[in-house]
Scaffold this active site. Structure first.
Site, short mmCIF file in Angstrom:
data_model
loop_
_atom_site.label_atom_id
_atom_site.label_comp_id
_atom_site.label_asym_id
_atom_site.label_seq_id
_atom_site.Cartn_x
_atom_site.Cartn_y
_atom_site.Cartn_z
N SER A 130 114.75 9.35 11.84
CA SER A 130 115.87 8.91 12.65
C SER A 130 115.56 9.00 14.13
CB SER A 130 117.10 9.77 12.33
OG SER A 130 118.16 9.48 13.22
N TYR A 152 117.91 3.45 16.39
CA TYR A 152 119.23 3.20 16.94
C TYR A 152 118.98 2.54 18.30
CZ TYR A 152 121.76 6.18 13.60
OH TYR A 152 122.33 6.72 12.47
N THR A 178 118.85 -0.03 12.66
CA THR A 178 120.15 0.23 12.04
C THR A 178 121.21 -0.61 12.75
OG1 THR A 178 119.65 2.43 11.22
CG2 THR A 178 121.95 1.95 11.68
N LYS A 263 118.74 -2.35 8.64
CA LYS A 263 119.48 -1.48 7.73
C LYS A 263 120.97 -1.50 8.08
CE LYS A 263 119.67 3.46 6.43
NZ LYS A 263 120.99 3.82 7.01
N HIS A 287 125.78 3.13 5.25
CA HIS A 287 125.57 4.40 5.95
C HIS A 287 126.15 5.57 5.16
CE1 HIS A 287 124.01 5.26 10.11
NE2 HIS A 287 124.44 6.47 9.79
#
Length: 391
Positions: A130, A152, A178, A263, A287
């Site tokens: 992440s 992100y 994402t 995603k 999510h």
């Protein structure tokens, strides 16, 4: 040929000497143990979903709409008779499983992301790191085997480019954008604890270590508490990108030659748009129910996305996997691999790297067993003929 199911024999043989597993053997058991033993803020962060958590529940319940129709006398039941290996986005995996990107793992264990990297490397699985990690891209890259970087996309393209460039240099094999988190969802469990770890400087290691981010700061964050507070406020202004569109994937393609997946997609039209824009794969996901409560279960969205994309790109699946049979169903519906989340996070909190390894071995052994007992010798031949629809 893999034989993850040998974990079963290992446990039974240990039982002859009076040994019992230190951790529960189910995802539900890990969750319950974590509820009892983890700090309330850490458990709430992992367990919590959006609003009334209907979508989180629907993700798991959706698997009950399918039943596996096993085929017999196919010679697939012996350990080692099955091939679980798969190649996804150019990454060869021992089984079609990756750890889902979960942020702020320092809430569960010091150096959490590095421990996950070590566990997945040992098992031959993929790890998705992440952006909101507590360990830096470089620290994880040094410890990991095959790993992907989840982006992100911040409200600054140059900073996004820096993250991607760092990930590629550190050995990432794919970039995962994402799409469903331009802002955090409404998460009552965290709200009841008044706990947003990012505001405490947790989960922003990749920002604090980035030269472009640091150039925005008047004072290095290490110098004082006030400097750290200013760094956190700068992060607040940069996290999330409400303007992101499929066309922005063209920028990403200019920044890297790595495969790109998007995603957080549920609608087949959104999947088609990102593939048209150059994505190599899409990940069907809501999510884990953490963003839009009342959203469709991810599994219910999977068949339409697979049909809409065809063979133009890989489709992966995330949200709701708890057992080996769940993974089998998702693959039979067209997913090429699954991302697995909360159970191994609980394992991390309960027992560090050993807990991650345990949770993953449970899933893999269960999956290996279910695959063989259902009559399949490999994951590549799975299709909907394996399933009976009960809804």
């Amino acid at each position: 040929m893999s034989s993850f199911v040998d974990f079963q024999n290992e446990i039974y043989l240990g039982g002859l000497g009076g040994l019992r597993p230190d951790l529960p053997m189910t995802a539900a058991g890990l969750a319950e143990r974590a509820r009892r033993e983890l700090p309330p803020e850490a458990y709430a962060y992992v367990a919590g979903s959006a609003s009334a958590e209907r979508t989180a529940a629907a993700n798991e319940a959706a698997f009950d709409n399918y039943r596996i129709l096993p085929r017999m006398l196919r010679g697939t039941t012996a350990p080692g008779a099955r091939d679980l290996a798969v190649e996804v986005l150019g990454t060869r995996l021992a089984a079609p499983v990756l750890t889902a990107p979960v942020g702020v793992l320092e809430l569960l264990h010091e150096r959490g992301e590095v421990l996950v990297a070590e566990a997945t490397k040992e098992l031959g699985l993929g790890m998705v790191l992440s952006t909101a990690s507590s360990s830096t891209i470089e620290e994880v890259g040094a410890a990991a085997g095959d790993w992907w970087y989840q982006l992100y996309w911040p409200a600054d393209d140059e900073l996004a480019r820096s993250f991607v460039t760092r990930a590629e240099a550190a050995g990432a094999k794919a970039i995962i954008v994402t799409a469903d988190t331009p802002a955090l969802g409404w998460r009552p469990r965290d709200l009841e604890q008044a706990h947003l770890p990012f505001l405490l400087g947790k989960g922003i290691a990749n920002y604090l270590s980035d030269p472009l981010f640091r150039a925005k700061l008047a004072t290095p964050p290490e110098e004082s508490d006030d400097a750290m507070r200013m760094a956190i406020l700068t992060w607040v202004g940069l996290f999330g990108n409400h303007a992101l569109r499929p066309a922005d994937l063209a920028k990403l393609r200019e920044w890297t030659d790595l495969p790109i997946a998007v995603k957080g997609l549920l609608h087949p039209d959104d999947a088609r748009r990102v593939v048209d824009a150059g994505a190599d794969a899409v990940i069907v996901s809501n999510h884990g129910g953490r963003q839009v409560d009342g959203a469709i279960a991810a599994l219910d969205a999977l068949p339409a996305v697979v049909a809409g994309i065809g063979d133009r790109a890989d489709v992966l699946f995330d949200s709701g996997i708890r057992t080996g049979s769940d993974a089998l169903i998702a693959l039979a519906l067209g997913a090429k691999a699954v991302l697995y989340g909360r159970p191994w996070v609980y394992g991390l909190g309960l027992a560090g790297r050993d807990g991650v390894r345990h949770a993953l071995r449970v899933l893999l052994a269960d999956f290996d067993s279910a695959l063989g007992l259902s009559g399949s010798a490999s994951v590549t031949g799975l299709d909907r003929s394996l399933l009976s629809i009960v809804r």
